[in-house]
Design an enzyme around this catalytic site. Structure first.
Site, mmCIF file in Angstrom:
data_model
loop_
_atom_site.group_PDB
_atom_site.id
_atom_site.type_symbol
_atom_site.label_atom_id
_atom_site.label_comp_id
_atom_site.label_asym_id
_atom_site.label_seq_id
_atom_site.Cartn_x
_atom_site.Cartn_y
_atom_site.Cartn_z
ATOM 1 N N GLY A 13 -8.160 14.121 -3.382
ATOM 2 C CA GLY A 13 -8.827 15.187 -2.637
ATOM 3 C C GLY A 13 -9.441 16.198 -3.580
ATOM 4 O O GLY A 13 -9.805 15.884 -4.720
ATOM 5 N N VAL A 15 -8.178 18.700 -5.258
ATOM 6 C CA VAL A 15 -7.455 18.931 -6.517
ATOM 7 C C VAL A 15 -7.484 17.691 -7.400
ATOM 8 O O VAL A 15 -7.704 17.780 -8.611
ATOM 9 C CB VAL A 15 -6.011 19.373 -6.231
ATOM 10 C CG1 VAL A 15 -5.237 19.548 -7.546
ATOM 11 C CG2 VAL A 15 -6.001 20.677 -5.444
ATOM 12 N N ALA A 17 -9.709 15.273 -7.582
ATOM 13 C CA ALA A 17 -11.026 15.164 -8.214
ATOM 14 C C ALA A 17 -11.201 16.236 -9.283
ATOM 15 O O ALA A 17 -11.814 16.002 -10.330
ATOM 16 C CB ALA A 17 -12.126 15.280 -7.157
ATOM 17 N N LYS A 107 4.447 21.988 -2.987
ATOM 18 C CA LYS A 107 5.490 22.996 -2.845
ATOM 19 C C LYS A 107 6.486 22.672 -1.740
ATOM 20 O O LYS A 107 7.669 22.973 -1.862
ATOM 21 C CB LYS A 107 4.883 24.381 -2.652
ATOM 22 C CG LYS A 107 4.425 24.770 -1.253
ATOM 23 C CD LYS A 107 3.055 24.277 -0.885
ATOM 24 C CE LYS A 107 1.976 24.896 -1.715
ATOM 25 N NZ LYS A 107 0.619 24.457 -1.312
ATOM 26 N N GLY A 136 -1.081 28.325 -7.342
ATOM 27 C CA GLY A 136 -2.279 27.687 -7.887
ATOM 28 C C GLY A 136 -2.349 27.729 -9.396
ATOM 29 O O GLY A 136 -1.494 27.207 -10.104
ATOM 30 N N ILE A 138 -2.072 30.283 -11.410
ATOM 31 C CA ILE A 138 -1.335 31.352 -12.092
ATOM 32 C C ILE A 138 -0.100 30.747 -12.758
ATOM 33 O O ILE A 138 0.711 30.114 -12.093
ATOM 34 C CB ILE A 138 -0.892 32.441 -11.093
ATOM 35 C CG1 ILE A 138 -2.074 32.938 -10.266
ATOM 36 C CG2 ILE A 138 -0.234 33.601 -11.828
ATOM 37 C CD1 ILE A 138 -1.677 33.866 -9.136
ATOM 38 N N LYS A 207 7.182 28.626 -1.506
ATOM 39 C CA LYS A 207 6.972 29.108 -2.871
ATOM 40 C C LYS A 207 8.053 30.098 -3.283
ATOM 41 O O LYS A 207 8.542 30.067 -4.422
ATOM 42 C CB LYS A 207 5.586 29.748 -2.980
ATOM 43 C CG LYS A 207 4.443 28.779 -2.695
ATOM 44 C CD LYS A 207 3.113 29.508 -2.574
ATOM 45 C CE LYS A 207 2.002 28.571 -2.154
ATOM 46 N NZ LYS A 207 0.724 29.288 -1.913
ATOM 47 N N GLY A 309 -7.533 26.224 -4.743
ATOM 48 C CA GLY A 309 -8.848 25.771 -5.174
ATOM 49 C C GLY A 309 -8.742 24.663 -6.190
ATOM 50 O O GLY A 309 -7.731 24.514 -6.883
#
Length: 435
Positions: A13, A15, A17, A107, A136, A138, A207, A309
């Site tokens: 999907g 991520v 790709a 997660k 993500g 970070i 998370k 993202g």
């Protein structure tokens, strides 16, 4: 240069790709930093014919995802499929049992099965990495496991869901209500078609449970997280918070208390909070994540950046692969899983907070007196009170109050005294003030 680290990639999907593009674009730099090249050997996804904007012809294709774990030419499996159970979990188990490292952005799977997977990884002496599962791009997991490793963590809290943060900050900027902004977020791709996991706080709770394990040396206990989402927050609440000098943010917060007998208890809560405008989290808007970690020697550490993202999440995945290529086999949750403690959930009644309460009531005499009497009988001190009509609702009124600091048990008792009152036309909204 050493032999390449060979990986199999499950899930192509956004991520997945992104991981392929990142390795292609920065391959030489990655090899220098890792001390060896990182090469994709095999891939798997549901639809072989779909155009993903990347060249897949160089990779072996497996129609059965779990077959990736059995390939002799693979060192590490990257799981980007999602879901707490099902094929993703089967792949994770098979990879670790087969002596292959595992990198995941999942997660939900880590929150529900992280202890089992850590035991498998440690037993097989292979790495389990999940930086991309929390916030993500970070590097908060690495920051806590390595940068703050010498500290006793006092508290960890932050904005852990970009969808909720986008919605709340847009409501703040535009004055629009929740439903309208949610629809816009879905159209822009910030919210899923079924946004329940995001807006009801479940994603943030996954998370938080992971971060709490790392911070406090505890076994993950997702079911002990107290969860409330943002779906009941109205534009009127945003406006009232602004008038008081606050913004509303969905905050995940965890700390660990030690009782007189030495027993440790873990507090975990995800809930909309009023955040003072002078707090660093108040300026975090849009689909951004931010995590605050308070160490006893480091002080307050703030990690902020894109929480989702293709680029940021792919960056976190490949960072994990670089660590593995360098030979990192450290314990997935900072200390060996056998040393992680099973902590009882903390009692909350004695926790002291200022509290925001919004009541929706019938517009008739005596209602305000009934509410304030319940507060008096529960020994809750009222700091401010505002009554505001809702002419569009035909007779309903908002009664908004902020309490002085006091034990949560007082507010709980007051709400119990008001339960079933015909004066209340909707369940009260309760939000704490972050302090």
């Amino acid at each position: 240069m050493a032999e390449p680290l060979r990986i199999a990639l499950a899930g192509l999907g956004t991520v997945g790709a992104g991981v392929i593009r990142l390795i292609e674009s920065n391959g030489a730099l990655i090899a220098q930093r890792a001390g060896r090249p990182i090469e994709i050997v095999a891939v798997c996804a549901r639809d072989r014919s779909k155009d993903r904007g990347v060249d897949l012809s160089r990779f072996e294709w497996e129609d059965d995802m779990t077959a990736l774990a059995g390939r002799d030419d693979v060192d590490v499996v990257v799981e980007l499929v999602g879901g707490s159970d099902g094929p993703a979990l089967a792949l994770a188990r098979n990879a670790l049992k087969g002596g292959k490292g595992l990198v995941t952005a999942n997660k939900a799977m880590i929150a529900h099965h992280g202890m089992e997977l850590a035991e498998l990884a440690e037993g097989a002496q292979v790495p389990l990495k999940y930086e991309a599962a929390v916030a993500g791009g970070i590097p908060v997991v690495k920051g806590m496991r390595e940068g703050a490793a010498a500290n006793r963590i006092e508290r960890i809290y932050g904005i852990l869901n970009g969808t909720c943060n986008y919605i709340l900050s847009q409501m703040e900027d535009s004055g629009r209500d929740f439903g309208e902004v949610l629809k816009e977020a879905q159209e822009l791709g910030y919210a899923e078609a079924d946004p329940t996991f995001d807006i009801e706080g479940i994603d943030a709770a996954h998370k938080l449970a992971i971060l709490a394990s790392i911070a406090f040396g505890a076994r993950i206990d997702f079911n002990a997280v107290e969860v409330a989402g943002i779906s009941r927050v109205l534009a009127a609440d945003i406006a009232q918070a602004e008038a008081l000098g606050y913004v509303i943010r969905l905050i995940g917060l965890a700390d660990c208390e030690t009782l007189e007998d030495g027993t440790r208890r873990l507090f975990q809560r995800v809930q909309p909070y009023l955040v003072s405008r002078d707090h660093p989290l108040a300026t975090v808007d849009g689909p951004t994540n931010a995590v605050v970690c308070e160490g006893n020697y480091s002080g307050r550490l703030l990690f902020e950046g894109a929480g989702a993202g293709d680029g940021p999440t792919a960056s976190a995945v490949v960072a994990d692969l670089i660590d593995i290529a360098r030979g990192d086999r450290s314990a997935p949750f900072s200390i060996p899983v056998g040393l992680l403690q099973s902590l009882e959930p903390a009692e909350t009644g004695h926790r002291r907070n200022r509290t925001y309460l919004r009541f929706t009531v019938a517009d008739r005499p005596g209602v305000l007196a009934e509410i304030t009497a319940a507060m008096r009988d529960a020994k809750v001190s009222i700091e401010s009170l505002i009554q505001q009509g809702r002419p569009e609702e035909g007779g309903e009124v908002f009664v908004v109050m902020v309490t002085h600091g006091g034990p949560e048990s007082g507010v709980t008792k007051a709400l119990e005294l008001l339960e079933g009152s015909p004066s209340l036309t909707d369940a009260p909204l309760v939000m704490r003030l972050l302090g």
